[in-house]
Scaffold this motif. Structure first.
Motif, short mmCIF file in Angstrom:
data_model
loop_
_atom_site.label_atom_id
_atom_site.label_comp_id
_atom_site.label_asym_id
_atom_site.label_seq_id
_atom_site.Cartn_x
_atom_site.Cartn_y
_atom_site.Cartn_z
N VAL A 13 11.69 -10.00 -6.94
CA VAL A 13 11.00 -9.02 -7.11
C VAL A 13 10.39 -8.60 -5.90
O VAL A 13 9.60 -9.48 -5.25
CB VAL A 13 10.07 -9.28 -8.27
N LEU A 14 10.29 -7.14 -5.59
CA LEU A 14 9.55 -6.73 -4.49
C LEU A 14 8.25 -5.98 -4.91
O LEU A 14 8.64 -5.08 -5.64
CB LEU A 14 10.42 -5.77 -3.52
N VAL A 15 7.13 -6.16 -4.49
CA VAL A 15 6.03 -5.50 -4.73
C VAL A 15 5.49 -4.95 -3.34
O VAL A 15 5.67 -5.39 -2.20
CB VAL A 15 5.03 -6.15 -5.62
N GLY A 16 4.63 -3.92 -3.23
CA GLY A 16 4.00 -3.66 -2.05
C GLY A 16 3.52 -2.13 -2.32
O GLY A 16 3.67 -1.24 -3.39
N ALA A 36 23.14 -6.43 -8.18
CA ALA A 36 22.73 -5.28 -8.61
C ALA A 36 21.38 -4.91 -8.20
O ALA A 36 20.73 -5.98 -8.15
CB ALA A 36 22.91 -4.94 -10.11
N VAL A 37 20.86 -3.85 -7.86
CA VAL A 37 19.34 -3.38 -7.56
C VAL A 37 18.94 -2.48 -8.75
O VAL A 37 19.71 -1.68 -9.37
CB VAL A 37 19.33 -2.58 -6.12
N ARG A 38 17.62 -2.44 -8.75
CA ARG A 38 16.84 -2.04 -9.79
C ARG A 38 15.51 -1.48 -9.29
O ARG A 38 15.04 -2.40 -8.82
CB ARG A 38 16.73 -2.73 -11.36
N ASP A 39 15.14 -0.22 -9.62
CA ASP A 39 13.80 0.34 -9.19
C ASP A 39 13.23 0.78 -10.38
O ASP A 39 13.57 1.65 -11.05
CB ASP A 39 14.02 1.48 -8.22
N THR A 40 11.81 0.27 -10.72
CA THR A 40 11.31 0.51 -11.92
C THR A 40 10.72 2.05 -11.83
O THR A 40 10.62 2.82 -12.94
CB THR A 40 10.03 -0.48 -12.18
N ASP A 41 10.46 2.68 -10.72
CA ASP A 41 10.21 4.06 -10.63
C ASP A 41 11.48 4.99 -11.01
O ASP A 41 11.20 5.79 -11.93
CB ASP A 41 9.94 4.43 -9.29
N THR A 42 12.59 4.48 -10.97
CA THR A 42 13.93 5.24 -11.21
C THR A 42 13.67 5.01 -12.95
O THR A 42 14.20 5.99 -13.46
CB THR A 42 14.97 4.57 -10.59
N GLY A 86 7.21 -0.23 -8.65
CA GLY A 86 6.56 0.91 -8.07
C GLY A 86 5.16 0.45 -7.45
O GLY A 86 4.67 -0.71 -7.80
N GLY A 87 4.68 1.07 -6.38
CA GLY A 87 3.46 0.45 -5.84
C GLY A 87 2.19 -0.01 -6.60
O GLY A 87 1.71 -0.87 -6.26
N GLY A 88 2.26 0.88 -7.61
CA GLY A 88 0.99 0.56 -8.57
C GLY A 88 1.13 -0.43 -9.77
O GLY A 88 0.26 -0.70 -10.63
N ALA A 89 2.39 -0.68 -9.84
CA ALA A 89 2.80 -1.51 -11.19
C ALA A 89 1.84 -2.85 -11.43
O ALA A 89 1.71 -2.92 -12.41
CB ALA A 89 4.20 -1.86 -11.18
N VAL A 90 1.46 -3.37 -10.25
CA VAL A 90 0.72 -4.62 -10.38
C VAL A 90 -0.78 -4.33 -10.84
O VAL A 90 -1.26 -5.23 -10.83
CB VAL A 90 0.72 -5.37 -8.82
N LEU A 91 -1.15 -2.93 -11.05
CA LEU A 91 -2.56 -2.88 -11.77
C LEU A 91 -2.59 -3.03 -12.92
O LEU A 91 -3.80 -3.69 -13.31
CB LEU A 91 -2.73 -1.22 -11.37
N HIS A 92 -1.70 -3.14 -13.84
CA HIS A 92 -1.64 -3.46 -15.09
C HIS A 92 -1.70 -5.11 -15.32
O HIS A 92 -0.91 -5.63 -14.96
CB HIS A 92 -0.42 -2.84 -15.92
N GLU A 93 -2.75 -5.63 -15.98
CA GLU A 93 -3.03 -6.73 -16.08
C GLU A 93 -1.85 -7.59 -16.72
O GLU A 93 -1.21 -8.82 -16.62
CB GLU A 93 -4.36 -7.25 -16.91
N MET A 144 -4.66 0.80 -0.61
CA MET A 144 -4.32 -0.58 -0.05
C MET A 144 -5.55 -1.49 -0.01
O MET A 144 -5.17 -2.65 -0.40
CB MET A 144 -3.76 -0.13 1.56
N ASP A 145 -6.85 -1.14 0.22
CA ASP A 145 -7.67 -1.99 0.36
C ASP A 145 -7.98 -2.35 -1.05
O ASP A 145 -8.38 -3.55 -1.43
CB ASP A 145 -9.10 -1.14 0.61
N ALA A 146 -7.81 -1.44 -2.17
CA ALA A 146 -8.06 -2.07 -3.65
C ALA A 146 -6.90 -2.95 -3.99
O ALA A 146 -7.10 -3.87 -4.69
CB ALA A 146 -8.17 -0.66 -4.45
N ARG A 147 -5.51 -2.66 -3.67
CA ARG A 147 -4.21 -3.15 -4.16
C ARG A 147 -4.10 -4.52 -3.37
O ARG A 147 -3.28 -5.23 -3.81
CB ARG A 147 -3.28 -2.22 -3.97
#
Length: 187
Positions: A13-16, A36-42, A86-93, A144-147
């Motif tokens: 899993v890639l995050v950033g 296979a590759v998958r992107d959650t934004d897609t 997606g870049g903000g996916a990690v914001l959800h607990e 970026m500072d927040a994440r």
């Protein structure tokens, strides 16, 4: 060769942040490892029937985040290849908890890190990034500072993408995970 991972679940899993190259590096790794590759934004765009930017504008960020949370949960349960979040996916607990569980069960979560200087030309810091309206550079830096602490919390390893091609980042990911390099094309 991709790292081993718990079953079911992605191999990686890639995050950033926006501009780190998650989608491009995921595709490069998937080619190298013949997965296979998958992107959650897609995935969100398919469910919503419109672009991420349109979901933000027309339905609001809370609706987008709920679609994103569901997309990540589904992908973590079903996908067995390379997964880019997606870049903000990690914001959800709930997403962070799922990533910690995946990581703690032996899964690899890679934080693709990037500086503003290298992210800016990649994303253009423009209208297609709904969280970067107004002063895009200042917004990206604040984001970026927040994440950053959240990316670091869920990650197994951190790999910088600054000044590297997707193929070079793919090799750096393999090196960081201690995975043997793939045979064949670098991407």
């Amino acid at each position: 060769m991709p790292p081993a991972t718990p079953t079911p679940g992605p191999r990686l899993v890639l995050v950033g942040p926006p501009g780190a190259g998650k989608s491009t590096v995921a595709a490069a790794l998937a080619r190298r490892w013949r997965l296979a590759v998958r992107d959650t934004d897609t995935d969100v765009e398919k469910v919503a029937g419109k672009s991420v930017a349109d979901v933000f504008v027309e339905d609001g960020e809370p609706h987008f985040r709920e679609l994103e949370r569901a997309a990540v949960a589904t992908a973590l349960a079903e996908h067995d290849g390379v997964l880019a979040l997606g870049g903000g996916a990690v914001l959800h607990e709930g997403t962070r908890a799922a990533l910690r569980d995946y990581r703690d069960a032996g899964g690899a979560v890679v934080f693709l890190d990037v500086s503003l200087a290298h992210a800016a030309p990649r994303v253009g810091l423009n209208q297609s990034r709904p969280l970067l309206v107004g002063s895009p550079r200042a917004q990206w830096q604040a984001l970026m500072d927040a994440r950053r602490p959240v990316y670091e919390e869920v990650a197994t390893v951190r790999v910088s993408t600054d000044g590297r091609t997707p193929a070079e980042v793919a090799v750096a990911v393999e090196d960081a995970l201690g995975a043997p390099s793939a045979t064949g094309s670098d991407a």
